[in-house]
Design a protein around this motif. Structure first.
Motif, short mmCIF file in Angstrom:
data_model
loop_
_atom_site.label_atom_id
_atom_site.label_comp_id
_atom_site.label_asym_id
_atom_site.label_seq_id
_atom_site.Cartn_x
_atom_site.Cartn_y
_atom_site.Cartn_z
N UNK A 138 -27.96 34.86 -1.13
CA UNK A 138 -26.58 35.33 -1.26
C UNK A 138 -25.68 34.12 -1.39
N UNK A 139 -24.61 34.30 -2.16
CA UNK A 139 -23.64 33.22 -2.29
C UNK A 139 -22.30 33.72 -1.79
N UNK A 140 -21.64 32.90 -1.01
CA UNK A 140 -20.30 33.26 -0.55
C UNK A 140 -19.35 32.11 -0.87
N UNK A 141 -18.09 32.46 -1.13
CA UNK A 141 -17.06 31.47 -1.41
C UNK A 141 -16.00 31.57 -0.32
N UNK A 142 -15.85 30.53 0.44
CA UNK A 142 -14.82 30.48 1.48
C UNK A 142 -14.81 31.73 2.37
N UNK A 143 -15.98 32.22 2.72
CA UNK A 143 -16.05 33.39 3.61
C UNK A 143 -15.56 34.68 2.99
#
Lengths: 79, 261
Positions: free
Chosen positions: B187-192
């Motif tokens: 999974x990829x997340x950006x800044x939460x």
């Protein structure tokens, strides 16, 4: 932009020898890219229902927007 | 005679798989255990929100004498389970075989960080990339590689309805899978963003369920990508008074919340 397509294509194919990205300016800030891969690798860069190709287009859009451009990506059958 | 009950609870997608997994872990043949099905599980909607099957295996000590396994080494001493292909969670009161984490290696994390960094670099996005393992909340699966992207002004990486983030995740997942030589949940997340969004979606789900009950009418939510619809289905899975289903075609598929009759 070209490097992005090349990187993704080269990472997904079995046979890197026929990976080729051609770029043509189609006027204004629009750029068209043609991605060619070996016949056997077509499925790997297109995906079911074009899912891989579409994801590549979404990422390409970001890269193009960075340069104030619009980009089109076509995956082309090898000759 | 002390009637020693040695039991093992196994969770897997189906009852048959749960039994097979459990027997594998115990290293026992089928006829050496009693099987009690605690929960037959359910498929759920579109493979989402389904419940896993749960079975309890009890070893028949009484028959041990007949089947003549050497008394010094009780059959509980099982060979190490093949975790690679049988990622079943075990909540075992007694013979819990040592659980080695599959895919828990540093090399996979390194590959994930490298691939995502390579993609971002070629997208002309400057950001910091880190990765770690997280345990999925829905039991049973192997640990997921969570890639965090941190930086300034990264909304361009999320896109409308998180389209860009999902595309990045999809492509990265394919490449990491190839380089690691096996499928790796990633999974990829950006800044939460995903975490915040999930909290919002849970709240939205509960609010719309209220509204469905209040008005007695089905509530149709905004179109969402599959992973977001899943959050809604899961949040309302245990709800007594409403049920959920997804209708429409991608990318305009929507969750509807229906009051139960």
């Amino acid at each position: 932009m070209k490097e992005l397509i090349e990187y993704i294509a080269l990472s997904l194919v079995e046979d890197p020898s026929c990976v080729q990205v051609r770029q043509e300016r189609s006027g204004g800030n629009k750029i068209r890219f043609e991605l060619r891969v070996c016949k056997e690798d077509m499925g790997r860069v297109i995906g079911k229902n074009g899912r891989v190709a579409n994801a590549m287009r979404v990422l390409l859009r970001v890269a193009a927007a960075r340069e104030g451009k619009q980009a089109i990506l076509d995956v082309v059958e090898p000759r | 005679m002390s009637e020693e009950k040695t039991t093992l609870e196994v969770i897997a997608p189906t009852v048959d798989e749960a039994i097979a997994n459990g027997l594998g872990q115990l290293g026992l043949p089928r006829e050496m255990v009693d099987v009690e099905v605690l929960d037959a599980g359910s498929r759920g909607l579109f493979g989402l929100g389904g419940r896993q099957a749960r079975v309890r295996l009890s070893i028949r000590w009484a028959e041990e004498g007949q089947s003549k396994s050497s008394p010094a080494a009780p059959p509980v001493e099982s060979p190490a389970p093949k975790n690679e292909e049988a990622p079943a969670v075990t909540t075992a009161p007694v013979p819990a075989p040592a659980r080695t984490e599959p895919a828990g290696d540093e090399e996979t994390l390194r590959i994930a960080v490298q691939v995502v960094s390579d993609l971002l670099e070629r997208m002309k996005v400057r950001a910091r990339v880190t990765a770690d393992y997280v345990q999925p909340e829905e039991g049973g699966d192997q640990p997921t590689v969570m890639v965090e992207i941190q930086g300034n002004d990264l909304s361009i990486l999320i896109g409308r309805r998180s389209e860009t983030l999902n595309a990045l995740q999809y492509i990265a997942n394919l490449i990491v899978g190839r380089e690691a030589g096996r499928w790796v949940p990633l999974m990829i997340d950006v800044q939460g963003y995903r975490q915040r969004r999930e909290r919002q979606l849970r709240q939205l789900a509960r609010r719309m369920a209220e509204q469905a009950l209040h008005t007695g009418r089905r509530q149709v939510l905004e179109p969402m990508p599959a992973n977001e619809r899943r959050v809604i289905h899961l949040e309302l899975r245990e709800h007594d008074a409403v049920s959920t289903e997804s209708v429409g075609e991608e990318p305009n598929r929507k969750v509807t919340i229906v009051p139960k009759k």
